[in-house]
Design a protein around this motif. Structure first.
Motif, PDB file in Angstrom:
ATOM      1  N   LEU A 170      17.702  12.094  43.063  1.00  0.00           N
ATOM      2  CA  LEU A 170      17.188  10.554  43.022  1.00  0.00           C
ATOM      3  C   LEU A 170      17.598   9.904  44.446  1.00  0.00           C
ATOM      4  O   LEU A 170      16.873   9.449  44.715  1.00  0.00           O
ATOM      5  CB  LEU A 170      18.177  10.199  41.538  1.00  0.00           C
ATOM      6  CG  LEU A 170      17.386  11.479  40.195  1.00  0.00           C
ATOM      7  CD1 LEU A 170      17.477  10.629  39.160  1.00  0.00           C
ATOM      8  CD2 LEU A 170      15.625  11.143  40.658  1.00  0.00           C
ATOM      9  N   GLU A 198      11.663   1.889  36.183  1.00  0.00           N
ATOM     10  CA  GLU A 198      10.759   2.172  36.856  1.00  0.00           C
ATOM     11  C   GLU A 198       8.888   1.961  36.225  1.00  0.00           C
ATOM     12  O   GLU A 198       8.489   1.209  35.647  1.00  0.00           O
ATOM     13  CB  GLU A 198      10.323   3.776  36.342  1.00  0.00           C
ATOM     14  CG  GLU A 198      11.790   4.478  36.135  1.00  0.00           C
ATOM     15  CD  GLU A 198      10.644   5.997  36.077  1.00  0.00           C
ATOM     16  OE1 GLU A 198      10.461   6.096  35.564  1.00  0.00           O
ATOM     17  OE2 GLU A 198      12.119   6.895  35.682  1.00  0.00           O
ATOM     18  N   TYR A 253      17.484   4.267  45.573  1.00  0.00           N
ATOM     19  CA  TYR A 253      16.183   6.176  45.505  1.00  0.00           C
ATOM     20  C   TYR A 253      15.476   6.545  46.200  1.00  0.00           C
ATOM     21  O   TYR A 253      15.365   5.751  47.010  1.00  0.00           O
ATOM     22  CB  TYR A 253      16.168   5.431  43.339  1.00  0.00           C
ATOM     23  CG  TYR A 253      16.602   5.201  42.498  1.00  0.00           C
ATOM     24  CD1 TYR A 253      16.496   6.314  42.131  1.00  0.00           C
ATOM     25  CD2 TYR A 253      16.668   3.948  42.340  1.00  0.00           C
ATOM     26  CE1 TYR A 253      17.784   5.621  40.264  1.00  0.00           C
ATOM     27  CE2 TYR A 253      17.258   3.428  41.202  1.00  0.00           C
ATOM     28  CZ  TYR A 253      17.862   4.160  40.215  1.00  0.00           C
ATOM     29  OH  TYR A 253      19.387   4.354  39.686  1.00  0.00           O
ATOM     30  N   LYS A 254      15.612   7.375  46.159  1.00  0.00           N
ATOM     31  CA  LYS A 254      14.799   8.305  47.086  1.00  0.00           C
ATOM     32  C   LYS A 254      13.362   8.451  46.919  1.00  0.00           C
ATOM     33  O   LYS A 254      12.448   7.330  48.105  1.00  0.00           O
ATOM     34  CB  LYS A 254      14.785  10.022  47.111  1.00  0.00           C
ATOM     35  CG  LYS A 254      14.107  10.791  48.428  1.00  0.00           C
ATOM     36  CD  LYS A 254      14.556  12.298  47.716  1.00  0.00           C
ATOM     37  CE  LYS A 254      15.369  12.745  47.605  1.00  0.00           C
ATOM     38  NZ  LYS A 254      16.488  12.741  49.059  1.00  0.00           N
ATOM     39  N   ASP A 255      12.568   7.333  45.794  1.00  0.00           N
ATOM     40  CA  ASP A 255      11.727   7.225  45.310  1.00  0.00           C
ATOM     41  C   ASP A 255      11.601   5.856  46.427  1.00  0.00           C
ATOM     42  O   ASP A 255       9.948   4.767  46.961  1.00  0.00           O
ATOM     43  CB  ASP A 255      10.934   6.860  44.250  1.00  0.00           C
ATOM     44  CG  ASP A 255      11.315   6.126  43.299  1.00  0.00           C
ATOM     45  OD1 ASP A 255      12.183   5.203  44.023  1.00  0.00           O
ATOM     46  OD2 ASP A 255      12.341   6.970  42.683  1.00  0.00           O
ATOM     47  N   ASN A 256      12.104   4.415  46.522  1.00  0.00           N
ATOM     48  CA  ASN A 256      11.824   3.311  47.987  1.00  0.00           C
ATOM     49  C   ASN A 256      11.658   4.040  49.095  1.00  0.00           C
ATOM     50  O   ASN A 256      10.494   2.844  49.299  1.00  0.00           O
ATOM     51  CB  ASN A 256      13.186   2.831  47.429  1.00  0.00           C
ATOM     52  CG  ASN A 256      14.167   2.355  46.593  1.00  0.00           C
ATOM     53  OD1 ASN A 256      14.935   1.965  46.440  1.00  0.00           O
ATOM     54  ND2 ASN A 256      13.209   2.137  45.457  1.00  0.00           N
ATOM     55  N   LEU A 315      15.172  -4.543  45.835  1.00  0.00           N
ATOM     56  CA  LEU A 315      15.409  -3.191  44.614  1.00  0.00           C
ATOM     57  C   LEU A 315      17.029  -2.218  44.567  1.00  0.00           C
ATOM     58  O   LEU A 315      17.200  -2.217  45.921  1.00  0.00           O
ATOM     59  CB  LEU A 315      14.338  -1.567  45.304  1.00  0.00           C
ATOM     60  CG  LEU A 315      13.010  -1.703  45.603  1.00  0.00           C
ATOM     61  CD1 LEU A 315      12.220  -2.297  47.165  1.00  0.00           C
ATOM     62  CD2 LEU A 315      12.514  -0.733  45.717  1.00  0.00           C
ATOM     63  N   ARG A 354       7.580   5.062  41.364  1.00  0.00           N
ATOM     64  CA  ARG A 354       6.943   5.990  41.414  1.00  0.00           C
ATOM     65  C   ARG A 354       5.421   6.319  39.904  1.00  0.00           C
ATOM     66  O   ARG A 354       5.790   5.796  39.077  1.00  0.00           O
ATOM     67  CB  ARG A 354       8.074   7.131  40.998  1.00  0.00           C
ATOM     68  CG  ARG A 354       8.996   7.192  39.422  1.00  0.00           C
ATOM     69  CD  ARG A 354       9.740   8.643  39.194  1.00  0.00           C
ATOM     70  NE  ARG A 354      10.290   8.240  37.851  1.00  0.00           N
ATOM     71  CZ  ARG A 354      10.509   9.438  36.559  1.00  0.00           C
ATOM     72  NH1 ARG A 354      10.114  10.511  37.599  1.00  0.00           N
ATOM     73  NH2 ARG A 354      10.271   9.553  35.531  1.00  0.00           N
ATOM     74  N   HIS A 379      13.894  -1.198  40.407  1.00  0.00           N
ATOM     75  CA  HIS A 379      15.346  -0.379  40.783  1.00  0.00           C
ATOM     76  C   HIS A 379      14.198   0.865  41.651  1.00  0.00           C
ATOM     77  O   HIS A 379      14.078   1.485  42.706  1.00  0.00           O
ATOM     78  CB  HIS A 379      15.709   0.264  39.275  1.00  0.00           C
ATOM     79  CG  HIS A 379      16.964  -0.425  39.180  1.00  0.00           C
ATOM     80  ND1 HIS A 379      16.150  -1.662  38.408  1.00  0.00           N
ATOM     81  CD2 HIS A 379      18.103  -0.483  39.158  1.00  0.00           C
ATOM     82  CE1 HIS A 379      17.126  -2.716  37.989  1.00  0.00           C
ATOM     83  NE2 HIS A 379      18.272  -1.539  38.782  1.00  0.00           N
ATOM     84  N   ARG A 380      13.039   1.825  40.795  1.00  0.00           N
ATOM     85  CA  ARG A 380      12.184   3.520  40.992  1.00  0.00           C
ATOM     86  C   ARG A 380      10.915   2.480  41.079  1.00  0.00           C
ATOM     87  O   ARG A 380      10.357   1.755  39.889  1.00  0.00           O
ATOM     88  CB  ARG A 380      12.561   4.441  39.920  1.00  0.00           C
ATOM     89  CG  ARG A 380      14.072   4.290  39.932  1.00  0.00           C
ATOM     90  CD  ARG A 380      14.557   5.947  39.418  1.00  0.00           C
ATOM     91  NE  ARG A 380      13.822   7.049  39.963  1.00  0.00           N
ATOM     92  CZ  ARG A 380      13.929   8.098  39.652  1.00  0.00           C
ATOM     93  NH1 ARG A 380      13.526   8.499  39.026  1.00  0.00           N
ATOM     94  NH2 ARG A 380      13.061   8.773  40.153  1.00  0.00           N
ATOM     95  N   ASP A 400      20.283   0.066  44.516  1.00  0.00           N
ATOM     96  CA  ASP A 400      20.591   1.668  43.808  1.00  0.00           C
ATOM     97  C   ASP A 400      20.399   2.378  45.036  1.00  0.00           C
ATOM     98  O   ASP A 400      21.407   2.643  46.432  1.00  0.00           O
ATOM     99  CB  ASP A 400      20.420   2.349  43.066  1.00  0.00           C
ATOM    100  CG  ASP A 400      20.922   1.367  41.538  1.00  0.00           C
ATOM    101  OD1 ASP A 400      21.310   0.450  41.691  1.00  0.00           O
ATOM    102  OD2 ASP A 400      20.894   1.790  40.465  1.00  0.00           O
TER     103      ASP A 400
END
Length: 359
Positions: free
Chosen positions: A220, A63, A111-114, A107, A49, A46-47, A109
């Motif tokens: 996010l 995460e 998320y920005k951190d992808n 991954l 970071r 998912h995330r 959803d």
């Protein structure tokens, strides 16, 4: 420093973590029949970071750190896996090509951190990956309710949750131990509700404890411009994950179809193509079942992935809309645990009859 599993100083590894470490230490994984490892693995993330070190972080299981992602790629390659795209994995399954084992990274959803944290790792290693996008996130209306609930509990010294028929849960949340206890009780009580009711209660809690759910989504989730940047990258593919991230099995057949089709329409408008692969929100047996697998096939998806735990077997060529995945869980960031899972032995021991099925 080598990445290891996140382990509480007071409690140590979970029972599952201790079991995986014991299987690895005993050498049982190396002696397990090779057939248990199947022909490949689809990883679920998912995330990605850096760990912020918070004592109360129940969503940390969703995460992993960039360094553990790097270690995972290194590990699978050292074990002889080839890192390939989801499309190529489906091609091999359909063609019955069972040579070198493959690893696919997905991954969920959006998320920005992808984009900011995961993409650089995949770039450095030349590894293709897929992001399953919930289009309501860049559109700004989908709710990341699980993070909102975490932040509401984090902000509170006591919390009261309203349940149907006048029921309620009231708990102190003065320190990390009380907050974790409250999460464990409240999260599962809410998950047992119809999702519309559950989300309404999380919205109430968020408002009461000063959490702006719209701002949380903007914080996010990727914007459409960021999604387009990712989709244009030669290593990345962006595929479907509904419009609103509702558990499909909890919707009527018409509602489930609508949630998928609205997401597809938004992706065609914003990205200029119709996705060929799909991931079920939540994806566990209670959230996606045979009706939903059939719907994914009827909508023309080449594949659809669940969160049912397992490795890819040749038999999955006949179950392309109910593929299992192996979660890269934030609590299991340890190469030994990863190697134990990749052996397939934990799944065979847990489910001796169904270990080679979609679970």
């Amino acid at each position: 420093m080598k990445e290891t599993a996140r382990i509480s100083a007071s409690t140590g590894p979970s029972l599952m973590g201790r079991t995986l470490l014991a299987l690895h230490a005993s050498g049982a994984c190396r002696l397990a029949p090779k057939s248990l490892a199947g022909i490949g693995v689809i990883f679920m993330l998912h995330r990605v970071r850096e760990d912020d070190g918070a004592a109360f972080a129940p969503n940390r299981i969703l995460e992993i750190t960039p360094s553990f992602l790097e270690e995972t790629i290194r590990t699978v390659r050292e074990l002889g896996y080839e890192c390939i795209s989801l499309d190529e994995a489906v091609n091999r399954l359909q063609a019955g090509e069972h040579g070198k084992r493959f690893a696919v990274f997905t991954l969920d959803d959006g998320y920005k951190d992808n984009l900011t944290d995961a993409l650089p790792v995949f770039e450095r290693n030349g590894v293709p990956f897929t992001v399953y996008l919930t289009t309501g996130l860049p559109d700004g209306h989908a709710e990341i309710w699980w993070v909102a609930l975490e932040r509401a509990i984090a902000a509170a010294v006591a919390i009261r949750v309203k349940l149907p028929a006048g029921g309620e849960i009231t708990m102190f949340t003065r320190d990390a131990a009380e907050k974790n206890a409250a999460w464990n009780r409240i999260y599962w009580a809410l998950r047992a509700l119809p999702e519309h009711e559950m989300r309404a209660e999380v919205r109430r809690l968020a408002l009461l404890h000063g959490i702006d759910m719209g701002a949380l989504t903007r914080e996010l989730a990727m914007t459409w411009d960021e999604v387009r940047t990712l989709a244009a990258h030669p290593l990345a593919s962006v595929e479907a994950h509904t419009a609103d991230h509702f558990a499909q099995a909890g919707l009527s057949a018409a509602e489930a179809r609508s949630d998928i089709e609205r997401g597809l329409a938004r992706m065609e408008t914003e990205l200029g193509y119709r996705p060929r692969h799909f991931s079920y929100p939540y994806g566990d047996p209670g959230s996606a079942g045979e009706r939903d697998f059939a719907l994914a096939g009827a909508l023309g998806f080449r594949s659809a992935t669940t969160t049912r735990k397992g490795l890819i077997q040749p038999s999955h060529a006949k179950r392309l809309t109910s593929l299992p995945r192996l979660s890269l869980n934030g609590d299991f960031q340890d190469r030994r645990m990863l190697e134990a899972l990749l052996s397939g032995l934990p799944f065979a021991l847990a489910k001796p009859v169904r270990s080679l099925g979609i679970d």
